[in-house]
Design a protein around this motif. Structure first.
Motif, PDB file in Angstrom:
ATOM      1  N   PHE A 102     -16.819  83.682  54.685  1.00 50.84           N
ATOM      2  CA  PHE A 102     -16.469  84.631  55.761  1.00 50.84           C
ATOM      3  C   PHE A 102     -15.119  85.284  55.495  1.00 50.84           C
ATOM      4  O   PHE A 102     -14.284  84.748  54.761  1.00 50.84           O
ATOM      5  N   ASP A 103     -14.948  86.449  56.105  1.00 48.17           N
ATOM      6  CA  ASP A 103     -13.771  87.270  55.835  1.00 48.17           C
ATOM      7  C   ASP A 103     -13.362  87.923  57.160  1.00 48.17           C
ATOM      8  O   ASP A 103     -14.221  88.347  57.947  1.00 48.17           O
ATOM      9  N   VAL A 104     -12.051  87.958  57.434  1.00 53.26           N
ATOM     10  CA  VAL A 104     -11.572  88.552  58.689  1.00 53.26           C
ATOM     11  C   VAL A 104     -11.768  90.071  58.604  1.00 53.26           C
ATOM     12  O   VAL A 104     -11.412  90.687  57.595  1.00 53.26           O
ATOM     13  N   ASP A 105     -12.330  90.652  59.670  1.00 58.19           N
ATOM     14  CA  ASP A 105     -12.557  92.106  59.663  1.00 58.19           C
ATOM     15  C   ASP A 105     -11.258  92.844  59.946  1.00 58.19           C
ATOM     16  O   ASP A 105     -10.466  92.422  60.808  1.00 58.19           O
ATOM     17  N   GLU A 106     -11.071  93.938  59.261  1.00 58.64           N
ATOM     18  CA  GLU A 106      -9.916  94.831  59.478  1.00 58.64           C
ATOM     19  C   GLU A 106      -8.599  94.046  59.479  1.00 58.64           C
ATOM     20  O   GLU A 106      -7.710  94.310  60.290  1.00 58.64           O
ATOM     21  N   PHE A 107      -8.512  93.103  58.588  1.00 63.73           N
ATOM     22  CA  PHE A 107      -7.297  92.262  58.571  1.00 63.73           C
ATOM     23  C   PHE A 107      -6.055  93.082  58.181  1.00 63.73           C
ATOM     24  O   PHE A 107      -4.945  92.825  58.657  1.00 63.73           O
ATOM     25  N   LYS A 108      -6.285  94.061  57.349  1.00 60.49           N
ATOM     26  CA  LYS A 108      -5.173  94.902  56.885  1.00 60.49           C
ATOM     27  C   LYS A 108      -4.476  95.561  58.089  1.00 60.49           C
ATOM     28  O   LYS A 108      -3.249  95.705  58.107  1.00 60.49           O
ATOM     29  N   LYS A 109      -5.311  95.897  59.106  1.00 66.06           N
ATOM     30  CA  LYS A 109      -4.750  96.557  60.299  1.00 66.06           C
ATOM     31  C   LYS A 109      -3.791  95.630  61.043  1.00 66.06           C
ATOM     32  O   LYS A 109      -2.788  96.077  61.598  1.00 66.06           O
ATOM     33  N   ILE A 110      -4.128  94.325  61.075  1.00 67.95           N
ATOM     34  CA  ILE A 110      -3.242  93.351  61.749  1.00 67.95           C
ATOM     35  C   ILE A 110      -1.894  93.343  61.038  1.00 67.95           C
ATOM     36  O   ILE A 110      -0.844  93.425  61.671  1.00 67.95           O
ATOM     37  N   ASN A 111      -1.962  93.261  59.705  1.00 68.08           N
ATOM     38  CA  ASN A 111      -0.714  93.289  58.918  1.00 68.08           C
ATOM     39  C   ASN A 111       0.064  94.569  59.176  1.00 68.08           C
ATOM     40  O   ASN A 111       1.283  94.543  59.396  1.00 68.08           O
ATOM     41  N   ASP A 112      -0.653  95.709  59.145  1.00 69.19           N
ATOM     42  CA  ASP A 112       0.032  97.002  59.290  1.00 69.19           C
ATOM     43  C   ASP A 112       0.599  97.187  60.700  1.00 69.19           C
ATOM     44  O   ASP A 112       1.675  97.765  60.869  1.00 69.19           O
TER      45      ASP A 112
ATOM     46  N   GLY B 104       2.780  93.275  61.437  1.00 67.20           N
ATOM     47  CA  GLY B 104       3.603  92.688  60.374  1.00 67.20           C
ATOM     48  C   GLY B 104       2.897  91.533  59.686  1.00 67.20           C
ATOM     49  O   GLY B 104       1.927  90.974  60.216  1.00 67.20           O
ATOM     50  N   HIS B 105       3.400  91.159  58.506  1.00 65.25           N
ATOM     51  CA  HIS B 105       2.751  90.114  57.710  1.00 65.25           C
ATOM     52  C   HIS B 105       2.877  88.720  58.310  1.00 65.25           C
ATOM     53  O   HIS B 105       2.001  87.879  58.110  1.00 65.25           O
ATOM     54  N   VAL B 106       3.979  88.499  59.073  1.00 67.65           N
ATOM     55  CA  VAL B 106       4.140  87.170  59.689  1.00 67.65           C
ATOM     56  C   VAL B 106       3.048  86.972  60.734  1.00 67.65           C
ATOM     57  O   VAL B 106       2.397  85.908  60.799  1.00 67.65           O
TER      58      VAL B 106
ATOM     59  N   GLY C  80     -12.472  75.815  52.816  1.00 66.06           N
ATOM     60  CA  GLY C  80     -11.487  76.163  51.790  1.00 66.06           C
ATOM     61  C   GLY C  80     -11.138  77.638  51.847  1.00 66.06           C
ATOM     62  O   GLY C  80     -11.907  78.447  52.377  1.00 66.06           O
ATOM     63  N   ARG C  81      -9.945  77.963  51.298  1.00 68.48           N
ATOM     64  CA  ARG C  81      -9.553  79.387  51.268  1.00 68.48           C
ATOM     65  C   ARG C  81      -9.896  79.932  49.890  1.00 68.48           C
ATOM     66  O   ARG C  81      -9.450  79.403  48.882  1.00 68.48           O
ATOM     67  N   PHE C  82     -10.711  80.988  49.877  1.00 69.64           N
ATOM     68  CA  PHE C  82     -11.104  81.580  48.600  1.00 69.64           C
ATOM     69  C   PHE C  82      -9.982  82.460  48.063  1.00 69.64           C
ATOM     70  O   PHE C  82      -9.742  82.562  46.877  1.00 69.64           O
ATOM     71  N   GLY C  83      -9.264  83.086  48.996  1.00 68.56           N
ATOM     72  CA  GLY C  83      -8.151  83.977  48.631  1.00 68.56           C
ATOM     73  C   GLY C  83      -7.984  85.005  49.731  1.00 68.56           C
ATOM     74  O   GLY C  83      -8.957  85.319  50.429  1.00 68.56           O
ATOM     75  N   GLY C  84      -6.754  85.516  49.927  1.00 70.88           N
ATOM     76  CA  GLY C  84      -6.499  86.533  50.964  1.00 70.88           C
ATOM     77  C   GLY C  84      -7.032  86.098  52.315  1.00 70.88           C
ATOM     78  O   GLY C  84      -6.718  85.009  52.797  1.00 70.88           O
ATOM     79  N   ASP C  85      -7.921  86.946  52.907  1.00 67.89           N
ATOM     80  CA  ASP C  85      -8.465  86.602  54.240  1.00 67.89           C
ATOM     81  C   ASP C  85      -9.909  86.127  54.130  1.00 67.89           C
ATOM     82  O   ASP C  85     -10.663  86.208  55.083  1.00 67.89           O
ATOM     83  N   GLU C  86     -10.287  85.630  52.943  1.00 69.66           N
ATOM     84  CA  GLU C  86     -11.669  85.180  52.718  1.00 69.66           C
ATOM     85  C   GLU C  86     -11.731  83.648  52.582  1.00 69.66           C
ATOM     86  O   GLU C  86     -10.940  83.043  51.848  1.00 69.66           O
TER      87      GLU C  86
HETATM   88  N1  LIG Z   1      -0.373  88.315  56.163  1.00 70.09           N
HETATM   89  C1  LIG Z   1      -1.093  88.071  55.080  1.00 70.09           C
HETATM   90  N2  LIG Z   1      -1.836  89.032  54.521  1.00 70.09           N
HETATM   91  C2  LIG Z   1      -2.575  88.752  53.434  1.00 70.09           C
HETATM   92  C3  LIG Z   1      -2.590  87.480  52.847  1.00 70.09           C
HETATM   93  N3  LIG Z   1      -3.420  87.499  51.770  1.00 70.09           N
HETATM   94  C4  LIG Z   1      -3.922  88.757  51.696  1.00 70.09           C
HETATM   95  N4  LIG Z   1      -3.408  89.506  52.706  1.00 70.09           N
HETATM   96  C5  LIG Z   1      -3.707  90.907  53.011  1.00 70.09           C
HETATM   97  O1  LIG Z   1      -4.969  90.933  53.631  1.00 70.09           O
HETATM   98  C6  LIG Z   1      -5.537  92.192  53.443  1.00 70.09           C
HETATM   99  C7  LIG Z   1      -6.991  92.000  53.080  1.00 70.09           C
HETATM  100  O2  LIG Z   1      -7.620  93.155  53.278  1.00 70.09           O
HETATM  101  P1  LIG Z   1      -9.135  93.362  52.922  1.00 70.09           P
HETATM  102  O3  LIG Z   1      -9.928  92.090  53.138  1.00 70.09           O
HETATM  103  O4  LIG Z   1      -9.233  93.976  51.576  1.00 70.09           O
HETATM  104  O5  LIG Z   1      -9.544  94.396  53.953  1.00 70.09           O
HETATM  105  P2  LIG Z   1      -9.664  94.289  55.506  1.00 70.09           P
HETATM  106  O6  LIG Z   1      -8.565  95.056  56.143  1.00 70.09           O
HETATM  107  O7  LIG Z   1      -9.798  92.883  55.995  1.00 70.09           O
HETATM  108  O8  LIG Z   1     -10.994  95.038  55.674  1.00 70.09           O
HETATM  109  P3  LIG Z   1     -12.428  94.433  55.655  1.00 70.09           P
HETATM  110  O9  LIG Z   1     -12.456  93.177  54.924  1.00 70.09           O
HETATM  111  O10 LIG Z   1     -13.286  95.476  54.992  1.00 70.09           O
HETATM  112  O11 LIG Z   1     -12.811  94.271  57.097  1.00 70.09           O
HETATM  113  C8  LIG Z   1      -4.724  92.906  52.366  1.00 70.09           C
HETATM  114  O12 LIG Z   1      -3.957  93.910  52.968  1.00 70.09           O
HETATM  115  C9  LIG Z   1      -3.825  91.812  51.824  1.00 70.09           C
HETATM  116  O13 LIG Z   1      -2.547  92.298  51.463  1.00 70.09           O
HETATM  117  C10 LIG Z   1      -1.773  86.460  53.454  1.00 70.09           C
HETATM  118  O14 LIG Z   1      -1.700  85.320  52.996  1.00 70.09           O
HETATM  119  N5  LIG Z   1      -1.051  86.805  54.546  1.00 70.09           N
END
Ligand SMILES: Nc1nc2c(ncn2[C@@H]2O[C@H](COP(=O)(O)OP(=O)(O)OP(=O)(O)O)[C@@H](O)[C@H]2O)c(=O)[nH]1
Length: 469
Positions: free
Chosen positions: A347-357, A360-362, A386-392
């Motif tokens: 599984f992967d968080v949807d639109e996770f990039k938007k949360i960061n943007d 903020g990253h914290v 387990g964490r595969f990487g990033g938000d997956e």
């Molecule tokens: N805060 C934070 N961000 C992370 C981490 N690892 C990866 N990211 C960010 O997570 C984002 C992952 O984005 P994606 O999965 O490609 O895209 P998304 O915005 O979730 O879009 P969809 O998956 O298509 O819904 C990227 O912007 C990464 O920089 C982390 O450990 N912490």
């Protein structure tokens, strides 16, 4: 300035007091089981560096006058003063150089070099006391406080007594001083002498056991009057190592100080002078082993930390990719043996990039922790997250058909979509891909199929579940 003078005065008084106690416990001229002032000198130089010089020099001069008094006297005061100053230097210089060497090594080692710290400490203790005993005997002979041929029968017990004084007692003196000098802890190579909060009852029981065994050995020796009985003191290595493996460095220092003090006093009280050399070596060897024993809990703690760092994702505390693969292998083998199905969810968080943007990253990091906490609360304890990487992320579900995995994914999807990012009104969602493990395939093949299903879920508009074809 006033504080330095007061500290120096305390050092002079304590040094002379310890010297007097050691003199009472002498089993031969200038030879006692251990010589506590040597331990104090070494600890003082280690903690206070050159600032300890005046106090120990003064104490050396005072005790030289006292020695002359104790062993017959008759030497003119001027000569005694010269001998006292020379003795002061003969005693201080080797310990100052030894402490300086250890200190400079400690600053370079940091907290990961405990074994090396202890090895250096023991080596320095042996060398410094060797030089101090040799120079001290020479000064005493030249000052006519010792016969010329005394070098042969005085120097060796003097050396062993000084060495055991340093090895056995300087840690307890360092501990006492480090309460006044808290900055010490940074460079003691992982040795912390501060009092740890918590129940001390197990330590007290261990201490009682040490005292009981020691009394038994001493009573046995004074009754049997045999070498074999005296050597029974070496059995004390077992409870003392137990203390150093399981207790704090401070408790180890306390146990060794108590064990050696009682042993040294008992030699006089029980009239065990004939076995003095046995006790001297026992005390020194047991203390040296106990100091090495301290490295065991430190190494175990480092080991545990490293294992955790390798097997756990630092942020979400879920299994790292490597640990997931290893555990998955074991679970797949078990599933095969038991003939039970296993399934995998990606599984992967949807639109996770938007949360960061937006936040903020914290906040993004907190969101990942929040999601994994929700997932963990839904999963069974036998499931592996387990964490595969990033938000997956990936979940291996033992004893689970594809149908059961889909139901689990649906429960996870619902729970996550109810949550809000901490301190905001931002809703989460996740997309899921589900696949069943095919017997004998590699876990990466299952991951690949589940990942493809996850892509399908994303393409269908996210916040949904897709199963493998
Ligand atoms: N805060 C934070 N961000 C992370 C981490 N690892 C990866 N990211 C960010 O997570 C984002 C992952 O984005 P994606 O999965 O490609 O895209 P998304 O915005 O979730 O879009 P969809 O998956 O298509 O819904 C990227 O912007 C990464 O920089 C982390 O450990 N912490």
């Amino acid at each position: 300035m006033l504080q330095t003078i007061i500290r120096s005065l305390i050092l002079v008084v304590v040094w002379i007091l310890l010297w007097r106690i050691a003199a009472v416990m002498e089993y031969g001229p200038h030879a006692s089981i251990w010589f506590p002032p040597a331990g104090l000198t070494f600890a003082a130089f280690l903690v206070m560096s050159w600032r300890a010089f005046p106090a120990i020099l003064i104490a050396g001069v005072v005790t030289t006058f006292w020695v002359s008094e104790l062993y017959g006297g008759g030497t003119p005061a001027k000569e005694l003063l010269t001998t006292g100053v020379l003795f002061g230097f003969a005693h201080t210089l080797p310990y100052f150089l030894g402490a300086w060497l250890l200190r400079s090594k400690l600053t370079r080692l940091g907290s990961y070099g405990l074994a090396s710290t202890i090895m250096t400490f023991l080596g320095v203790a042996a060398l410094s006391s060797f030089c101090a005993a040799w120079l001290g005997t020479e000064v005493m002979i030249s000052g006519k406080l010792l016969e010329a041929d005394a070098i042969w029968y005085t120097w060796l017990p003097w050396w062993i007594g000084d060495m055991s004084g340093v090895i056995v007692l300087s840690p307890i003196f360092i501990a006492l001083m480090s309460w006044r000098y808290p900055q010490l802890e940074h460079w003691l190579g992982g040795l912390s002498f501060t009092v740890k909060a918590g129940n001390q009852s197990s330590f007290l029981w261990k201490l009682l056991l040490i005292l009981a065994l020691l009394s038994l050995s001493l009573i046995l020796t004074s009754t049997a009057n045999k070498d074999e009985a005296a050597f029974s003191i070496f059995f004390l290595i077992l409870p003392l190592l137990w203390v150093s493996y399981t207790e704090s460095p401070l408790n180890t220092a306390i146990s060794l100080a108590l064990f050696s003090t009682i042993t040294a006093f008992s030699v006089g009280i029980f009239g065990l002078m004939d076995y003095a050399i046995v006790y001297q070596f026992a005390v020194t060897i047991i203390a040296a082993s106990a100091w090495f024993g301290l490295t065991v809990p430190t190494l175990m703690a480092h080991n545990e930390l490293l294992t955790r760092q390798v097997s756990e994702d630092g942020l979400t505390k879920t299994a790292s990719r490597e640990h997931f693969m290893q555990s998955a292998d074991a679970l797949m083998n078990l599933g095969k043996r038991q003939n039970k199905p296993l399934s995998l969810i990606m599984f992967d968080v949807d639109e996770f990039k938007k949360i960061n943007d937006s936040y903020g990253h914290v906040a993004g990091d907190r969101a990942l922790v929040q999601v994994t906490n929700i997932v963990t609360s839904v999963l069974r304890s036998s499931d592996l997250l387990g964490r595969f990487g990033g938000d997956e992320f990936m979940i291996l579900l033992p004893e689970s058909s594809l149908q059961f995995a889909e139901e689990t994914a649906e429960r996870l999807r619902m729970e996550i979509s109810r949550a809000r990012l901490e301190g905001t009104n931002h809703a989460f969602s996740c997309s899921f891909g589900v696949a069943e493990v095919v017997p004998d395939e590699h876990i990466m093949a299952t991951i690949d199929r589940a990942d493809k299903a996850l892509l399908v879920a994303k393409k269908r508009g996210k916040n949904c579940i897709a199963r493998e074809n």
